[in-house]
Motif scaffolding. Structure first.
Motif, PDB file in Angstrom:
ATOM      1  N   HIS A  42       0.834  -1.205   0.000  1.00  0.00           N
ATOM      2  CA  HIS A  42       0.000   0.000   0.000  1.00  0.00           C
ATOM      3  C   HIS A  42       0.863   1.247   0.000  1.00  0.00           C
ATOM      4  O   HIS A  42       0.911   1.988   0.993  1.00  0.00           O
ATOM      5  N   PRO A  43       1.548   1.500  -1.106  1.00  0.00           N
ATOM      6  CA  PRO A  43       2.445   2.660  -1.147  1.00  0.00           C
ATOM      7  C   PRO A  43       1.696   3.988  -1.052  1.00  0.00           C
ATOM      8  O   PRO A  43       2.297   5.021  -0.775  1.00  0.00           O
ATOM      9  N   GLU A  44       0.354   3.930  -1.241  1.00  0.00           N
ATOM     10  CA  GLU A  44      -0.405   5.183  -1.249  1.00  0.00           C
ATOM     11  C   GLU A  44      -0.764   5.684   0.144  1.00  0.00           C
ATOM     12  O   GLU A  44      -1.194   6.821   0.323  1.00  0.00           O
ATOM     13  N   ILE A  45      -0.622   4.815   1.174  1.00  0.00           N
ATOM     14  CA  ILE A  45      -1.066   5.235   2.505  1.00  0.00           C
ATOM     15  C   ILE A  45       0.023   6.037   3.215  1.00  0.00           C
ATOM     16  O   ILE A  45       1.203   5.931   2.907  1.00  0.00           O
ATOM     17  N   ILE A  46      -0.422   6.846   4.159  1.00  0.00           N
ATOM     18  CA  ILE A  46       0.491   7.653   4.976  1.00  0.00           C
ATOM     19  C   ILE A  46       0.548   6.994   6.346  1.00  0.00           C
ATOM     20  O   ILE A  46      -0.478   6.843   7.012  1.00  0.00           O
ATOM     21  N   VAL A  47       1.723   6.570   6.756  1.00  0.00           N
ATOM     22  CA  VAL A  47       1.849   5.893   8.050  1.00  0.00           C
ATOM     23  C   VAL A  47       2.899   6.574   8.900  1.00  0.00           C
ATOM     24  O   VAL A  47       4.007   6.850   8.429  1.00  0.00           O
ATOM     25  N   GLU A  48       2.539   6.858  10.128  1.00  0.00           N
ATOM     26  CA  GLU A  48       3.509   7.328  11.108  1.00  0.00           C
ATOM     27  C   GLU A  48       3.708   6.143  12.060  1.00  0.00           C
ATOM     28  O   GLU A  48       2.813   5.821  12.841  1.00  0.00           O
ATOM     29  N   ASN A  49       4.838   5.467  11.916  1.00  0.00           N
ATOM     30  CA  ASN A  49       5.124   4.318  12.774  1.00  0.00           C
ATOM     31  C   ASN A  49       5.787   4.803  14.058  1.00  0.00           C
ATOM     32  O   ASN A  49       6.669   5.650  14.019  1.00  0.00           O
ATOM     33  N   VAL A  50       5.343   4.256  15.179  1.00  0.00           N
ATOM     34  CA  VAL A  50       5.955   4.627  16.452  1.00  0.00           C
ATOM     35  C   VAL A  50       6.693   3.417  17.023  1.00  0.00           C
ATOM     36  O   VAL A  50       6.097   2.376  17.247  1.00  0.00           O
ATOM     37  N   HIS A  51       7.974   3.572  17.205  1.00  0.00           N
ATOM     38  CA  HIS A  51       8.780   2.517  17.813  1.00  0.00           C
ATOM     39  C   HIS A  51       9.370   3.078  19.090  1.00  0.00           C
ATOM     40  O   HIS A  51      10.467   3.644  19.115  1.00  0.00           O
ATOM     41  N   LEU A  52       8.610   2.924  20.167  1.00  0.00           N
ATOM     42  CA  LEU A  52       9.034   3.511  21.434  1.00  0.00           C
ATOM     43  C   LEU A  52      10.389   2.969  21.881  1.00  0.00           C
ATOM     44  O   LEU A  52      11.187   3.682  22.481  1.00  0.00           O
ATOM     45  N   GLY A  53      10.657   1.707  21.541  1.00  0.00           N
ATOM     46  CA  GLY A  53      11.929   1.107  21.938  1.00  0.00           C
ATOM     47  C   GLY A  53      13.144   1.826  21.365  1.00  0.00           C
ATOM     48  O   GLY A  53      14.234   1.739  21.924  1.00  0.00           O
ATOM     49  N   ASP A  54      12.975   2.533  20.256  1.00  0.00           N
ATOM     50  CA  ASP A  54      14.115   3.247  19.660  1.00  0.00           C
ATOM     51  C   ASP A  54      14.674   4.288  20.619  1.00  0.00           C
ATOM     52  O   ASP A  54      15.890   4.432  20.767  1.00  0.00           O
ATOM     53  N   GLY A  55      13.771   5.032  21.280  1.00  0.00           N
ATOM     54  CA  GLY A  55      14.219   6.050  22.243  1.00  0.00           C
ATOM     55  C   GLY A  55      14.931   5.411  23.409  1.00  0.00           C
ATOM     56  O   GLY A  55      15.882   5.975  23.962  1.00  0.00           O
ATOM     57  N   LEU A  56      14.470   4.217  23.776  1.00  0.00           N
ATOM     58  CA  LEU A  56      15.090   3.513  24.898  1.00  0.00           C
ATOM     59  C   LEU A  56      16.493   3.047  24.506  1.00  0.00           C
ATOM     60  O   LEU A  56      17.428   3.122  25.310  1.00  0.00           O
ATOM     61  N   MET A  57      16.656   2.601  23.267  1.00  0.00           N
ATOM     62  CA  MET A  57      17.991   2.189  22.797  1.00  0.00           C
ATOM     63  C   MET A  57      18.933   3.385  22.722  1.00  0.00           C
ATOM     64  O   MET A  57      20.122   3.284  23.032  1.00  0.00           O
ATOM     65  N   THR A  58      18.414   4.520  22.309  1.00  0.00           N
ATOM     66  CA  THR A  58      19.218   5.750  22.273  1.00  0.00           C
ATOM     67  C   THR A  58      19.675   6.101  23.683  1.00  0.00           C
ATOM     68  O   THR A  58      20.834   6.481  23.911  1.00  0.00           O
ATOM     69  N   LEU A  59      18.767   5.941  24.639  1.00  0.00           N
ATOM     70  CA  LEU A  59      19.093   6.213  26.039  1.00  0.00           C
ATOM     71  C   LEU A  59      20.195   5.261  26.499  1.00  0.00           C
ATOM     72  O   LEU A  59      21.138   5.661  27.191  1.00  0.00           O
ATOM     73  N   CYS A  60      20.090   4.011  26.101  1.00  0.00           N
ATOM     74  CA  CYS A  60      21.110   3.007  26.447  1.00  0.00           C
ATOM     75  C   CYS A  60      22.472   3.468  25.942  1.00  0.00           C
ATOM     76  O   CYS A  60      23.473   3.424  26.664  1.00  0.00           O
ATOM     77  N   TYR A  61      22.511   3.913  24.692  1.00  0.00           N
ATOM     78  CA  TYR A  61      23.762   4.406  24.105  1.00  0.00           C
ATOM     79  C   TYR A  61      24.336   5.537  24.944  1.00  0.00           C
ATOM     80  O   TYR A  61      25.528   5.562  25.267  1.00  0.00           O
ATOM     81  N   ARG A  62      23.473   6.494  25.293  1.00  0.00           N
ATOM     82  CA  ARG A  62      23.931   7.685  26.008  1.00  0.00           C
ATOM     83  C   ARG A  62      24.438   7.330  27.411  1.00  0.00           C
ATOM     84  O   ARG A  62      25.442   7.878  27.872  1.00  0.00           O
ATOM     85  N   ILE A  63      23.746   6.404  28.073  1.00  0.00           N
ATOM     86  CA  ILE A  63      24.181   5.995  29.415  1.00  0.00           C
ATOM     87  C   ILE A  63      25.536   5.295  29.317  1.00  0.00           C
ATOM     88  O   ILE A  63      26.457   5.549  30.101  1.00  0.00           O
ATOM     89  N   ASN A  64      25.652   4.404  28.340  1.00  0.00           N
ATOM     90  CA  ASN A  64      26.908   3.667  28.145  1.00  0.00           C
ATOM     91  C   ASN A  64      28.057   4.623  27.822  1.00  0.00           C
ATOM     92  O   ASN A  64      29.157   4.488  28.371  1.00  0.00           O
ATOM     93  N   ALA A  65      27.772   5.598  26.966  1.00  0.00           N
ATOM     94  CA  ALA A  65      28.802   6.571  26.580  1.00  0.00           C
ATOM     95  C   ALA A  65      29.249   7.395  27.784  1.00  0.00           C
ATOM     96  O   ALA A  65      30.433   7.700  27.942  1.00  0.00           O
ATOM     97  N   ALA A  66      28.324   7.709  28.667  1.00  0.00           N
ATOM     98  CA  ALA A  66      28.636   8.522  29.842  1.00  0.00           C
ATOM     99  C   ALA A  66      29.492   7.761  30.859  1.00  0.00           C
ATOM    100  O   ALA A  66      30.227   8.352  31.644  1.00  0.00           O
ATOM    101  N   LYS A  67      29.384   6.442  30.824  1.00  0.00           N
ATOM    102  CA  LYS A  67      30.135   5.644  31.795  1.00  0.00           C
ATOM    103  C   LYS A  67      31.595   5.476  31.388  1.00  0.00           C
ATOM    104  O   LYS A  67      32.409   4.991  32.154  1.00  0.00           O
ATOM    105  N   LYS A  68      31.883   5.837  30.102  1.00  0.00           N
ATOM    106  CA  LYS A  68      33.256   5.622  29.624  1.00  0.00           C
ATOM    107  C   LYS A  68      34.166   6.781  29.974  1.00  0.00           C
ATOM    108  O   LYS A  68      33.728   7.893  30.232  1.00  0.00           O
TER     109      LYS A  68
END
Lengths: 212, 212
Positions: free
Chosen positions: B186-212
């Protein structure tokens, strides 16, 4: 733009998407993918993908593309997903309850180890496999356990006091759904603010643009 | 990168943030702000802000900055928030229930006009001020009402069939929390996908980076 270890936050925000897409490819038994194919799947340009991944090292091979499993494993390490960080949830209303069950904390690098609420009707009950603990016991819990992140699903007016409690206990990172600005006065904390309404406004723009 | 009316999707995604920040400034009685001050508040560069806003017209005045109320009003129109689009919610488990109550649909340009579920224990009950309607009545409802967007909070395996039902009724836009890819075929539809886990993974990165 904000930099983390010299990598722009725009690149960091794309990493979880790469991780997810590579996971889907792996699940479908696909071993190898070119930057061009990945770009088509992800609605990015091949050159953007190569630039992003080059920030972290040379993972692809010219003429071969990327090995899906190795690339995913590298991104897992870059994201720090293998550190077994601990998260606690604060606020187990509909939103907190939904997130505890709907979000794959483990897959995103976190063990969800506790949930807190002030509502006596919830304390002692379970959300998933986790028991809901009295909110007043947060400091005791943090003294006895290693807590890396607090997930805030409390009402807006409670956000700052709750954040302060955690900061006092040495918890410096937050996943914040409350719309309150908890970083005021605390430049040292790491906050991932979630504004779900932003995606809805973007959708509004896209629908309106399509009607013209 | 994806373009909408010649504007990059990166700029479009920043517009809701501008809208929110300007709303906070307005609520605090601040009438006027320079791109530099706005940049500090939003953790962007002044030049990024000016570039973004120049995509839509010249709103600022050199030496004066931006008038908060006018700029917010312009962004409101650009985002199309004044179109009174209609949204319906499908799936009134914890997640759907939480979103119906937690998210300011009206402020994001939508009237939430109905909620659907297949669970007989929910049908006829209310979520906020909206009655939960039998999922089997979606087509009738769409024939009698103008529905612009369907918000999908159903289990992953139900996502595609539910989306198909709406597409058959002429509903072409979706706010998708299900993790399923509903745009396949369905290439004609407009979809806004929400992947809440992405923000959590970004947070993981930032926490890990801060510990180094």
């Amino acid at each position: 733009m904000e930099k983390n270890n010299g990598v722009s936050s725009a690149v960091i925000r794309r990493l979880p998407r790469y991780y997810r897409y590579l996971g889907e490819l792996e699940a479908h038994g696909i071993n190898r993918i070119s930057s061009k194919e990945l770009a088509e799947k992800m609605n990015l340009t091949a050159s953007q993908i190569r630039q992003d991944l080059n920030c972290f090292g040379g993972f692809g091979q010219q003429g071969y593309g990327y090995n899906v499993e190795s690339l995913r494993s590298e991104i897992c390490k870059i994201l720090g997903l293998d550190n077994n960080f601990n998260a606690v949830l604060v606020g187990v209303g509909n939103l907190g309850h939904a997130f505890a069950q709907h979000i794959d904390f483990k897959g995103a690098g976190f063990n969800l180890i506790a949930a807190f609420d002030s509502n006596p009707e919830l304390i002692g009950k379970k959300v998933g496999s986790i028991e809901i603990i009295d909110f007043n016991k947060i400091e005791d819990f943090c003294n006895e356990n290693c807590v890396d992140v607090a997930v805030l699903c409390v009402p807006k007016e409670a956000a700052n006091p709750v954040a302060e409690t955690f900061i006092r206990c040495g918890v410096k990172s937050f996943w914040n759904f409350t719309y309150a600005d908890i970083s005021l006065g605390h430049p040292e904390i790491i906050v991932e603010n979630v504004h779900l309404g932003d995606g809805l406004m973007t959708l509004c723009y896209r629908i309106n643009a399509a009607k013209k």
